[in-house]
Design a protein around this motif. Structure first.
Motif, PDB file in Angstrom:
ATOM      1  N   SER A 171       0.787  -1.170  -0.069  1.00 22.42           N
ATOM      2  CA  SER A 171       0.177  -0.115   0.019  1.00 22.42           C
ATOM      3  C   SER A 171       0.879   1.336   0.098  1.00 22.42           C
ATOM      4  CB  SER A 171      -1.005  -0.078   1.323  1.00 22.42           C
ATOM      5  OG  SER A 171      -0.199   0.375   2.417  1.00 22.42           O
ATOM      6  N   GLU A 176      -8.799  -1.278  -2.697  1.00 18.84           N
ATOM      7  CA  GLU A 176     -10.296  -0.956  -2.344  1.00 18.84           C
ATOM      8  C   GLU A 176     -11.486  -1.824  -2.713  1.00 18.84           C
ATOM      9  OE1 GLU A 176     -10.031   3.197  -3.773  1.00 18.84           O
ATOM     10  OE2 GLU A 176      -8.624   3.664  -2.103  1.00 18.84           O
ATOM     11  N   LYS A 216      -5.638  -3.758  11.864  1.00 20.36           N
ATOM     12  CA  LYS A 216      -5.718  -2.174  11.610  1.00 20.36           C
ATOM     13  C   LYS A 216      -5.689  -1.609  13.100  1.00 20.36           C
ATOM     14  CE  LYS A 216      -8.437  -2.706   7.608  1.00 20.36           C
ATOM     15  NZ  LYS A 216      -8.011  -4.326   7.576  1.00 20.36           N
ATOM     16  N   HIS A 263      -6.397   1.525  15.355  1.00 18.61           N
ATOM     17  CA  HIS A 263      -7.331   2.502  15.505  1.00 18.61           C
ATOM     18  C   HIS A 263      -6.875   3.542  16.458  1.00 18.61           C
ATOM     19  CE1 HIS A 263     -10.334  -0.286  14.066  1.00 18.61           C
ATOM     20  NE2 HIS A 263      -9.688  -1.232  14.889  1.00 18.61           N
ATOM     21  N   ALA A 291     -12.997   5.680  19.359  1.00 15.98           N
ATOM     22  CA  ALA A 291     -14.372   5.595  18.624  1.00 15.98           C
ATOM     23  C   ALA A 291     -15.648   6.153  19.539  1.00 15.98           C
ATOM     24  CB  ALA A 291     -14.368   4.092  18.178  1.00 15.98           C
ATOM     25  N   ARG A 341       3.310   3.271  10.838  1.00 15.15           N
ATOM     26  CA  ARG A 341       2.371   2.298  10.309  1.00 15.15           C
ATOM     27  C   ARG A 341       1.859   2.694   8.950  1.00 15.15           C
ATOM     28  NH1 ARG A 341       0.717  -2.475  11.433  1.00 15.15           N
ATOM     29  NH2 ARG A 341      -1.403  -2.168  10.944  1.00 15.15           N
ATOM     30  N   HIS A 347      -0.466   4.045   6.399  1.00 16.49           N
ATOM     31  CA  HIS A 347      -1.600   4.854   6.516  1.00 16.49           C
ATOM     32  C   HIS A 347      -2.912   4.176   6.162  1.00 16.49           C
ATOM     33  CE1 HIS A 347       0.745   8.099   7.945  1.00 16.49           C
ATOM     34  NE2 HIS A 347       1.548   8.294   6.790  1.00 16.49           N
ATOM     35  N   ARG A 348      -2.896   3.376   5.134  1.00 17.89           N
ATOM     36  CA  ARG A 348      -4.064   2.697   4.923  1.00 17.89           C
ATOM     37  C   ARG A 348      -4.631   1.749   5.854  1.00 17.89           C
ATOM     38  NH1 ARG A 348      -7.104   1.996   0.451  1.00 17.89           N
ATOM     39  NH2 ARG A 348      -5.773   3.190  -0.653  1.00 17.89           N
ATOM     40  N   PHE A 349      -3.647   1.365   6.781  1.00 18.22           N
ATOM     41  CA  PHE A 349      -4.149   0.663   7.849  1.00 18.22           C
ATOM     42  C   PHE A 349      -4.198   0.913   9.139  1.00 18.22           C
ATOM     43  CE2 PHE A 349      -2.386  -2.106   4.252  1.00 18.22           C
ATOM     44  CZ  PHE A 349      -3.609  -2.811   3.977  1.00 18.22           C
ATOM     45  N   THR A 350      -4.312   2.392   9.175  1.00 19.09           N
ATOM     46  CA  THR A 350      -4.592   2.721  10.382  1.00 19.09           C
ATOM     47  C   THR A 350      -6.021   3.543  10.382  1.00 19.09           C
ATOM     48  OG1 THR A 350      -3.468   4.665   9.935  1.00 19.09           O
ATOM     49  CG2 THR A 350      -2.371   3.131  11.228  1.00 19.09           C
ATOM     50  N   CYS A 351      -6.889   3.821  11.224  1.00 19.09           N
ATOM     51  CA  CYS A 351      -8.065   4.699  11.229  1.00 19.09           C
ATOM     52  C   CYS A 351      -8.437   5.278  12.428  1.00 19.09           C
ATOM     53  CB  CYS A 351      -9.184   3.660  10.745  1.00 19.09           C
ATOM     54  SG  CYS A 351      -9.413   2.259  11.436  1.00 19.09           S
TER      55      CYS A 351
END
Lengths: 327, 558
Positions: B226, B251, B267, B269, B273, B552, B554-558
């Protein structure tokens, strides 16, 4: 700091080794028999003669005192006088040294490059006819006894073909106050057979070692990377594989060389090559204690020195050893 | 160069099938593989172990060992077929047109030659017209280009004097020496820490943009894919399952297997949340010295460990004693999972081994319940052995190869029984059922098991000894991503069921977040940051913690 502790460590080790060796040697030769009977003429000697000789040699003392006297003399540089030749024992050893040294050196100068070269090529071409030949030949070379090998060399090289002399040192030239055979053509000629007899098992040993090292190193990533970066196979073999397999090979060369200095007695006897090994065996048989002790001490010192040289070589070769104290 | 030549792919693999011949007969490794690599492009090849991705990379390099046999297909480079070339032509190609970067930066460089000489010899090998002096200047230039500071001075240094990231930069410099068209990079960052990995990937991207080189990037890591690839080929069991632009794959993956691979990546986080979690993020939680509210099962205080300087005769060159751990305090609440995170060399494994009683510590004390343990001794003498069990990183070397699964588990049970708790052979079967190991596996030897199965046996072995505490040292990093997720869930659930307490050592923040209620961050043998999971990942403003989180993908952090 690191260097000093290494050097002191080495000296301490050498010192302990010498003490242990001299004790074992001393007790050993003492228990073989009483040297007095080799010195006086048994046929004619009276008990009084024997007693006087015993006192003169210090053999009436208890063994621990004899040992202390021996140590005391050694510290002042005196190994005593040979019971048989009536010459200083140390000088006797020194006089035999050139013969042994040149024989062992020539043997190793043949064995090291041949063995390493064969091993490198066999390892690179694993599984080929050449590799299998080297492997099988090395097994036979290692398993035949040295006296048989020496006699076969004489049979083929001297008796059947008449190319080489079958024994003796030939003519010598004087250098550093000693006589050396390798300085004259005739002496070198005389060296060929005995040196080959000593070299052949060592070629086999070194070839096996470097073959397995080569196979191991050539499977490592950095060899693969060398190929990927476009180096020629020759360059990889000589500039990358060879240094990387050198450490065990040099260790073995050091040990074997030490062994040849001391224990090449079979080859020395068969080729009537008057070396240190022959001196040692003769002196043990004659219970010539000063000479035995002087020879053993020389051998121990030689081994310690060779080991130190091997370590030094490791440091030159391997930057990880050399530089770790600077980090 | 005509317009056509520019658009034609630089490398084209068509219908490639390879098999590996061994004593057991030929095994197909690749079947009908096809891909194309254009100029100035980074093509990722992703797959799990056994996918054949490294074999494909070696085939392109022409470095396959003779046991491999090509049964069909072609590899075309710049219009020429690699398969029909002589070895001499391949040597001429390697380094000059196609070069490589391998995974293990330590093993890629010859340890006995200075790095400068290694770059220099490559320059000389690829360009015979170069003078020695020009080659040296080129080598220095290359080292500077890949980000080695003071290249003139470091030219004469040896590989072991560089850090892992620097070594990989040198490997890249060597790969660039011949100004190649293609670099085959086989897991170029897998052996590196996350923060270093990020820098190396950035370097590769910059090099592609500046020099127009193409990279064939072989990896198992979706994060790497990624970050820098333009297009991806997903491989499984020697076949291409999907190939597309990276965006599209990430995606909208079309294939089930691809979806599973992406879903398996844990992922991280960052944003709290819920409001509940937001509150938690502001509180660090109880300190290691303890404020005494929640009951602690284990308290470790002031744990230090020095390396080196044993004896004086044989301490060859080891001058300064290195500090492995400095004054580490840790507190484990009963029944919790506590994470220890750090990069290589941070002392996390050393700490785990001290806790398990395998290695002695230089200073400090450990209390479990009311008992204090003498941790200056190792093994049986300190009493920790058996009360703490360890699960090691690589299951393929931590099981006795001469014992069957049943024997391994049985040994563990007998050991546990000796420690005074009743267990029987029935427990082994129950445990195998629980951990998803088929009963038929109990007569097998470790080499007959898959990586995931082996690690399950290791977990069963640890649990069956009925310890109070389990130390799991990177238990998933030697496993494939899809297996990792299962093992993590299994470990978490069974620890909870058995009422045990666990220390989970990892370099992977996302897994730690998923597993642990509180986290300690180790750096250079010290505790750099600690607190509840919500605090560490949401509220901590420790700069090192932030660096780790930002490393990390970026795609796999949220």
């Amino acid at each position: 700091m690191g260097m000093i502790s290494v050097v002191t460590g080495r000296f301490l080790q050498a010192f302990l080794l010498l003490i242990a060796m001299s004790l074992i040697g001393f007790i050993g030769i003492h228990s073989v028999g009483n040297p007095v009977f080799n010195i006086v003429n048994i046929e004619t000697a009276t008990p009084e003669d024997i007693r006087r000789a015993t006192v003169a040699l210090g053999l009436d003392q208890p063994i621990w005192r004899q040992y202390l006297v021996f140590l005391d003399n050694v510290v002042s540089g005196n190994f005593g006088t040979s019971y048989i030749y009536h010459l200083p024992a140390f000088e006797l050893v020194i006089a035999k040294l050139p013969a042994t040294l040149e024989l062992a050196s020539v043997a190793m100068l043949i064995a090291a490059p041949f063995g390493t070269g064969l091993g490198l090529i066999a390892g690179r071409r694993r599984g080929t006819l050449l590799d299998r030949t080297v492997l099988r030949a090395s097994v036979s070379a290692l398993s035949i006894p040295s006296f048989w090998l020496a006699m076969m060399l004489i049979l083929v090289g001297a008796i059947l073909t008449g190319w080489f002399p079958s024994g003796g040192r030939g003519s010598t030239a004087s250098f550093l106050g000693q006589d050396w055979s390798f300085l004259t053509a005739n002496g070198l000629w005389h060296l060929v057979l005995p040196a080959s007899a000593l070299a052949i098992p060592n070629i086999a040993l070194i070839a096996r070692l470097s073959r397995s090292g080569t196979i191991e190193v050539e499977n490592l990533d950095h060899t693969r990377f060398c190929r990927a970066k476009g180096l020629s196979p020759r360059r990889i073999l000589l500039r990358h594989t060879l240094p990387n397999i050198s450490v065990p090979i040099v260790t073995i060369i050091g040990l074997q060389f030490g062994g040849m200095l001391a224990f090449a007695v079979v080859v020395e006897s068969i080729f009537s090559w008057p070396g240190v090994g022959k001196l040692l065996i003769d002196s043990i048989q004659l219970l010539d204690r000063p000479v035995v002790m002087a020879t053993l001490t020389f051998i121990a010192v030689a081994f310690v020195a060779l080991n130190a040289l091997v370590d030094l070589f490791h440091a030159v070769l391997d930057p990880r050893v050399r530089l770790s104290s600077q980090r | 160069m005509t317009e056509q030549a520019v658009t034609a792919p630089l490398l084209r693999v068509q219908n490639l099938s390879l098999r590996y011949s061994s004593q057991d007969g030929p095994t197909p490794i690749l079947s009908d593989v096809g891909l194309e690599l254009g100029r100035g492009e980074i093509l990722g090849i992703i797959g799990e172990s056994g996918a054949g991705k490294s074999t494909l990379g070696n085939a392109v390099l022409g470095l396959l060992s003779p046991e491999f046999e090509q049964t069909s297909g072609t590899i075309e480079f710049d219009g020429k077929t690699i398969g029909t070339m002589t070895e001499g032509e391949r040597v001429a190609l390697r380094g000059r047109r196609i070069s490589a970067i391998f995974q293990d930066h330590t093993a890629s460089l010859d340890p006995l030659m200075s790095v400068g000489a290694q770059v220099e010899e490559t320059c000389l090998a690829v360009d015979a017209t170069l003078s020695k002096r020009a080659a040296r200047a080129r080598a220095i230039d290359l080292l500077a280009r890949v980000g080695i500071a003071e290249p003139e001075r470091r030219f004469r240094n040896y590989p072991h004097q560089f850090s892992g990231g620097q070594r990989q930069r040198i490997v890249i410099a060597i790969a660039l020496a011949g100004a190649p068209d293609i670099i085959v990079a086989d897991e170029p960052t897998s052996a590196l820490d996350a923060t270093v990995q990020k820098q190396i990937l950035k370097l590769l991207r910059t090099l592609v943009d500046e020099t127009g080189v193409s990279i064939l990037l072989v990896t198992h890591d979706m994060g790497v894919i990624s970050e820098i690839t333009d297009r991806v080929v997903v491989m499984r069991k020697g076949q291409v399952v999907e190939a597309d632009r990276t965006e599209t794959i990430l995606e909208a993956p079309a294939n089930d297997y691809t979806r599973k691979l992406i879903a398996a990546v844990p992922k991280l986080h960052i944003a709290p949340a819920t409001t509940n979690a937001a509150q938690g993020a502001r509180q660090r939680g109880p300190s290691a010295r303890g404020d005494g509210n929640s009951p602690a099962l284990l308290v470790a205080q002031g744990i230090s460990k020095q390396f080196g300087s044993q004896g004086f005769v044989w301490s060859f060159g080891r001058s300064k004693p290195g500090m492995g751990l400095r004054d580490v305090d840790i507190r484990l609440p009963r029944g919790s999972i506590t994470g220890i995170v750090g990069e290589s060399g941070s002392g996390k494994t050393t700490f785990g081994r001290i806790l398990a009683g395998l290695d002695p510590a230089s200073a400090g004390r450990i209390e479990i319940g009311d008992r204090v343990f003498d941790i200056s001794k190792s093994g049986r003498r300190n009493g920790l052995l058996g009360r703490v069990q360890m699960i090691f990183q690589d299951p393929s070397v931590s099981l006795n190869p001469r014992m069957t699964v049943a024997q391994t588990l049985d040994e563990s049970i007998r050991f546990g029984a000796k420690a005074g708790r009743a267990t029987g052979p029935a427990d082994a079967v129950a445990m195998m059922d629980r951990l998803g190991l088929a009963r038929s596996l109990s007569t097998r030897y470790p080499h007959q098991l898959s990586g995931g199965q082996k690690q399950r046996v290791c977990i069963a072995r640890a649990l069956l000894a009925r310890p109070e505490i389990i130390v799991a040292d990177e238990p998933t990093s030697a496993l494939d991503v899809s297996v990792q997720a299962e093992i993590v869930t299994l470990l978490k659930d069974s620890i909870a069921e058995q009422g045990m307490t666990m220390i989970f050592i990892s370099h992977d923040l996302a897994i730690v977040q998923q597993m642990c209620s509180s986290v300690y961050i180790f750096k250079d043998g010290r505790v750099e940051d600690f607190g509840r999971s919500e605090f560490i990942f949401g509220g901590s403003d420790n700069p090192y913690t932030r660096t780790l989180i930002n490393a990390r993908p970026h795609r796999f952090t949220c």
